[in-house]
Design a protein around this motif. Structure first.
Motif, PDB file in Angstrom:
ATOM      1  N   GLU A  75       0.803  -1.120   0.056  1.00 15.38           N
ATOM      2  CA  GLU A  75       0.015   0.047   0.101  1.00 15.38           C
ATOM      3  C   GLU A  75       0.946   1.014   0.117  1.00 15.38           C
ATOM      4  O   GLU A  75       1.398   1.434   1.135  1.00 15.38           O
ATOM      5  CB  GLU A  75      -0.988   0.051   1.189  1.00 15.38           C
ATOM      6  N   LEU A  76       0.886   1.953  -1.079  1.00 21.61           N
ATOM      7  CA  LEU A  76       1.695   3.042  -1.320  1.00 21.61           C
ATOM      8  C   LEU A  76       1.154   4.126  -2.175  1.00 21.61           C
ATOM      9  O   LEU A  76       0.256   3.673  -3.140  1.00 21.61           O
ATOM     10  CB  LEU A  76       3.146   2.556  -2.045  1.00 21.61           C
ATOM     11  N   ALA A  77       1.441   5.359  -2.118  1.00 19.78           N
ATOM     12  CA  ALA A  77       1.114   6.222  -2.861  1.00 19.78           C
ATOM     13  C   ALA A  77       1.583   6.148  -4.170  1.00 19.78           C
ATOM     14  O   ALA A  77       2.773   5.627  -4.396  1.00 19.78           O
ATOM     15  CB  ALA A  77       1.223   7.795  -2.254  1.00 19.78           C
ATOM     16  N   ALA A  78       0.656   6.298  -5.163  1.00 15.24           N
ATOM     17  CA  ALA A  78       1.374   6.026  -6.671  1.00 15.24           C
ATOM     18  C   ALA A  78       2.584   6.809  -6.973  1.00 15.24           C
ATOM     19  O   ALA A  78       3.654   6.204  -7.536  1.00 15.24           O
ATOM     20  CB  ALA A  78       0.367   6.436  -7.836  1.00 15.24           C
ATOM     21  N   GLU A  79       2.705   7.975  -6.310  1.00 14.45           N
ATOM     22  CA  GLU A  79       4.196   8.825  -6.784  1.00 14.45           C
ATOM     23  C   GLU A  79       5.342   8.072  -6.173  1.00 14.45           C
ATOM     24  O   GLU A  79       6.306   8.080  -6.658  1.00 14.45           O
ATOM     25  CB  GLU A  79       4.105  10.184  -6.302  1.00 14.45           C
ATOM     26  N   VAL A  80       5.217   7.549  -4.671  1.00 14.14           N
ATOM     27  CA  VAL A  80       6.142   6.809  -4.080  1.00 14.14           C
ATOM     28  C   VAL A  80       6.503   5.752  -4.849  1.00 14.14           C
ATOM     29  O   VAL A  80       7.740   5.466  -5.185  1.00 14.14           O
ATOM     30  CB  VAL A  80       5.863   6.598  -2.695  1.00 14.14           C
ATOM     31  N   ALA A  81       5.473   4.936  -5.351  1.00 12.46           N
ATOM     32  CA  ALA A  81       5.824   3.688  -5.907  1.00 12.46           C
ATOM     33  C   ALA A  81       6.391   3.930  -7.380  1.00 12.46           C
ATOM     34  O   ALA A  81       7.349   3.112  -7.554  1.00 12.46           O
ATOM     35  CB  ALA A  81       4.484   2.904  -6.045  1.00 12.46           C
ATOM     36  N   ALA A  82       6.087   4.901  -8.180  1.00 17.02           N
ATOM     37  CA  ALA A  82       6.761   5.388  -9.290  1.00 17.02           C
ATOM     38  C   ALA A  82       8.316   5.708  -8.851  1.00 17.02           C
ATOM     39  O   ALA A  82       8.952   5.313  -9.765  1.00 17.02           O
ATOM     40  CB  ALA A  82       6.104   6.336 -10.034  1.00 17.02           C
ATOM     41  N   GLU A  83       8.485   6.438  -7.931  1.00 17.89           N
ATOM     42  CA  GLU A  83       9.840   6.788  -7.774  1.00 17.89           C
ATOM     43  C   GLU A  83      10.755   5.591  -7.365  1.00 17.89           C
ATOM     44  O   GLU A  83      11.956   5.653  -7.449  1.00 17.89           O
ATOM     45  CB  GLU A  83       9.820   7.952  -6.557  1.00 17.89           C
ATOM     46  N   LEU A  84      10.155   4.619  -6.621  1.00 14.22           N
ATOM     47  CA  LEU A  84      10.697   3.702  -6.117  1.00 14.22           C
ATOM     48  C   LEU A  84      11.236   2.699  -7.404  1.00 14.22           C
ATOM     49  O   LEU A  84      12.315   2.124  -7.568  1.00 14.22           O
ATOM     50  CB  LEU A  84      10.016   2.687  -5.211  1.00 14.22           C
ATOM     51  N   ARG A  85      10.455   2.561  -8.253  1.00 16.45           N
ATOM     52  CA  ARG A  85      10.579   1.844  -9.474  1.00 16.45           C
ATOM     53  C   ARG A  85      11.448   2.312 -10.267  1.00 16.45           C
ATOM     54  O   ARG A  85      12.338   1.730 -10.642  1.00 16.45           O
ATOM     55  CB  ARG A  85       9.352   1.587 -10.329  1.00 16.45           C
ATOM     56  N   GLN A  86      11.532   3.650 -10.276  1.00 18.03           N
ATOM     57  CA  GLN A  86      12.735   4.568 -11.222  1.00 18.03           C
ATOM     58  C   GLN A  86      14.043   4.322 -10.464  1.00 18.03           C
ATOM     59  O   GLN A  86      15.083   4.293 -11.219  1.00 18.03           O
ATOM     60  CB  GLN A  86      12.329   5.828 -11.093  1.00 18.03           C
ATOM     61  N   THR A  87      14.090   4.502  -9.175  1.00 14.81           N
ATOM     62  CA  THR A  87      15.239   4.392  -8.503  1.00 14.81           C
ATOM     63  C   THR A  87      15.902   2.973  -8.501  1.00 14.81           C
ATOM     64  O   THR A  87      17.168   2.854  -8.552  1.00 14.81           O
ATOM     65  CB  THR A  87      15.116   4.790  -7.018  1.00 14.81           C
ATOM     66  N   ALA A  88      15.051   1.997  -8.572  1.00 14.08           N
ATOM     67  CA  ALA A  88      15.599   0.582  -8.606  1.00 14.08           C
ATOM     68  C   ALA A  88      16.246   0.385  -9.990  1.00 14.08           C
ATOM     69  O   ALA A  88      17.126  -0.060 -10.125  1.00 14.08           O
ATOM     70  CB  ALA A  88      14.221  -0.451  -8.365  1.00 14.08           C
ATOM     71  N   ILE A  89      15.585   0.753 -11.074  1.00 11.88           N
ATOM     72  CA  ILE A  89      16.227   0.527 -12.646  1.00 11.88           C
ATOM     73  C   ILE A  89      17.570   1.496 -12.558  1.00 11.88           C
ATOM     74  O   ILE A  89      18.621   1.212 -12.948  1.00 11.88           O
ATOM     75  CB  ILE A  89      15.155   1.231 -13.391  1.00 11.88           C
ATOM     76  N   ARG A  90      17.642   2.732 -11.857  1.00 11.82           N
ATOM     77  CA  ARG A  90      18.675   3.432 -12.104  1.00 11.82           C
ATOM     78  C   ARG A  90      19.902   2.870 -11.239  1.00 11.82           C
ATOM     79  O   ARG A  90      20.823   2.592 -11.625  1.00 11.82           O
ATOM     80  CB  ARG A  90      18.600   4.816 -11.489  1.00 11.82           C
ATOM     81  N   ALA A  91      19.631   2.060 -10.152  1.00 14.76           N
ATOM     82  CA  ALA A  91      20.566   1.516  -9.377  1.00 14.76           C
ATOM     83  C   ALA A  91      21.076   0.171  -9.877  1.00 14.76           C
ATOM     84  O   ALA A  91      22.314  -0.136  -9.915  1.00 14.76           O
ATOM     85  CB  ALA A  91      19.950   1.227  -7.963  1.00 14.76           C
ATOM     86  N   PHE A  92      20.093  -0.416 -10.660  1.00 15.12           N
ATOM     87  CA  PHE A  92      20.619  -1.632 -11.336  1.00 15.12           C
ATOM     88  C   PHE A  92      21.552  -1.106 -12.578  1.00 15.12           C
ATOM     89  O   PHE A  92      22.474  -1.637 -12.890  1.00 15.12           O
ATOM     90  CB  PHE A  92      19.508  -2.292 -11.730  1.00 15.12           C
ATOM     91  N   GLU A  93      21.241   0.031 -13.223  1.00 15.99           N
ATOM     92  CA  GLU A  93      22.031   0.355 -14.104  1.00 15.99           C
ATOM     93  C   GLU A  93      23.412   0.705 -13.810  1.00 15.99           C
ATOM     94  O   GLU A  93      24.552   0.608 -14.295  1.00 15.99           O
ATOM     95  CB  GLU A  93      21.516   1.736 -14.706  1.00 15.99           C
ATOM     96  N   VAL A  94      23.500   1.507 -12.547  1.00 14.16           N
ATOM     97  CA  VAL A  94      24.719   1.886 -11.729  1.00 14.16           C
ATOM     98  C   VAL A  94      25.619   0.816 -11.656  1.00 14.16           C
ATOM     99  O   VAL A  94      27.005   0.766 -11.743  1.00 14.16           O
ATOM    100  CB  VAL A  94      24.638   2.854 -10.632  1.00 14.16           C
TER     101      VAL A  94
END
Ligand SMILES: Nc1ncnc2c1ncn2[C@@H]1O[C@H](COP(=O)(O)OP(=O)(O)O)[C@@H](O)[C@H]1O
Ligand SMILES: [Mg+2]
Length: 363
Positions: free
Chosen positions: A258-277
């Motif tokens: 259960e998360l606000a949609a903006e928080v979920a979107a930010e987590l998803r984006q950060t996860a991808i960025r971290a995996f790229e790094v």
């Protein structure tokens, strides 16, 4: 395709690996692949086909030590005639780049991240420093080596005390929460560091985040990574420790969280960025800590061969994101084949460049 499914191994996650392999085998078969069971015993020996098949079929849940030099048992791998390998050996000698290096030397495609990413993500100190250098959010930490403790334990303790309590003290290389302690009193700090030094030469001390544990599944290749819906771990103990993971069954896995949609979107984006790094490829589960109060979040760690049992977060998150198991494992196999093709292409590129150079020299 003939997929060699590699499971078991020397780490404390031996049994989990076998359970993960059973789920993956089902998915692979449903997707039309042929599964070749490649089992690793608890001493790292490659077991014969009958033993590996018995583990995969659920007739045994452990591959006991074979007691031979590992090298003498490798024939099983060398003669299995697989087109692609799917290693699902969690932890050390499996998730840390060593098994990936073996696959590279065999010149076979393999599922999951490559050598560099696997090794980096297994070492919490290295992974954290790399993520931090790219401005990704990680928990504030101090790094303690065995030598620094021997040199001046008091100096180390003073350095660590700049972090607010509670502290999380962890071996830098490890998993399954082995060697990790939560420290709520200054007097327990030294003992916790010494305990963690039993498992690795370097220890990470972090300030504890009071909040929620969230996880995101990532899949794909550079330029085309996808992130799943968010899952949440609700630990049954003071934190998600070894007993909670494997013995007590007290933790609860919730998905989607259960998360606000903006928080979920930010987590998803950060996860991808971290995996790229970290030079990611194939798959990973990126784990976050979300602080109560100001809602700030931190990347806790990146798991490159995440749990893959039928109740594990990684396959569940993809199921909920519209990618059922057979498609998930098939996508992973295709990614492996694609990377191998690209590597061959680049290898040819180097060879033809060298040829051009020597031809120019000769003319
Ligand atoms: N900085 C932290 N703040 C709060 N809890 C933490 C922190 N670091 C670790 N934990 C807890 O300890 C567990 C295990 O730590 P983790 O770094 O994920 O190690 P492992 O690789 O063994 O899974 C986490 O799932 C979480 O419950
Ligand atoms: Mg963890």
């Amino acid at each position: 395709m003939r997929v060699g499914l590699i499971f078991g191994g020397r780490s404390v996650e031996h049994k989990v690996s076998i359970t993960s392999a059973r789920t993956i085998a089902q998915g692979l078969q449903q997707a039309g692949h042929t599964v070749v069971p490649l089992g690793l015993a608890t001493d790292g020996c490659w077991v014969d086909e009958t033993a590996a098949a018995a583990a995969l079929a659920g007739r045994v849940d452990r591959l006991d030590a074979v007691g031979l030099p590992v090298a003498r048992t490798m024939e099983r791998l060398l003669t299995c005639d697989c087109e692609v390998l799917f290693p699902i050996v969690h932890g050390t000698w499996g998730e840390d780049g060593t098994l990936q290096g073996l696959c590279e030397m065999l010149d076979l495609p393999y599922v999951g991240p490559g050598v560099t990413c696997s090794a980096v993500c297994m070492d919490k100190a290295i992974a954290k420093r790399l993520l931090e250098a790219q401005d990704l959010p990680v928990v504030d930490a101090e790094y303690v080596t065995r030598e620094a403790m021997a040199d001046s334990a008091e100096g180390v303790l003073r350095r660590v005390r700049r972090l607010p309590m509670p502290w999380f003290v962890k071996p830098s290389i490890g998993g399954s929460s082995v060697g990790i302690r939560r420290v709520d009193q200054d007097a327990e700090l030294r003992d916790a560091i010494e305990h963690a030094l039993r498992f690795d030469d370097q220890v990470v001390v972090e300030c504890g985040i009071v909040g929620r544990e969230l996880e995101v599944a990532v899949l794909g290749k550079p330029g085309a990574f996808e992130a799943s819906v968010i899952g949440e771990i609700v630990p049954g103990a003071a934190f998600y420790d070894y007993a909670d993971k494997y013995l007590d069954d007290g933790a609860r896995l919730l998905a989607p969280a259960e998360l606000a949609a903006e928080v979920a979107a930010e987590l998803r984006q950060t996860a991808i960025r971290a995996f790229e790094v970290v030079s990611g490829y194939g798959m990973a589960r990126v784990d976050f800590l979300l602080a109560n109060g100001d809602g700030s979040f931190f990347i806790n760690e990146i798991n490159t061969l995440p749990g893959f049992t039928s109740i594990s977060m990684y396959p569940q998150l993809w199921e909920l994101s519209g990618r059922p198991l057979p498609r998930l494992v098939d996508d992973l196999v295709q990614l492996a084949v694609e990377r191998h093709g690209r590597q061959r292409f680049m290898d040819q590129g180097i060879k033809s460049w060298i040829r051009e150079l020597s031809e120019r020299d000769g003319s």
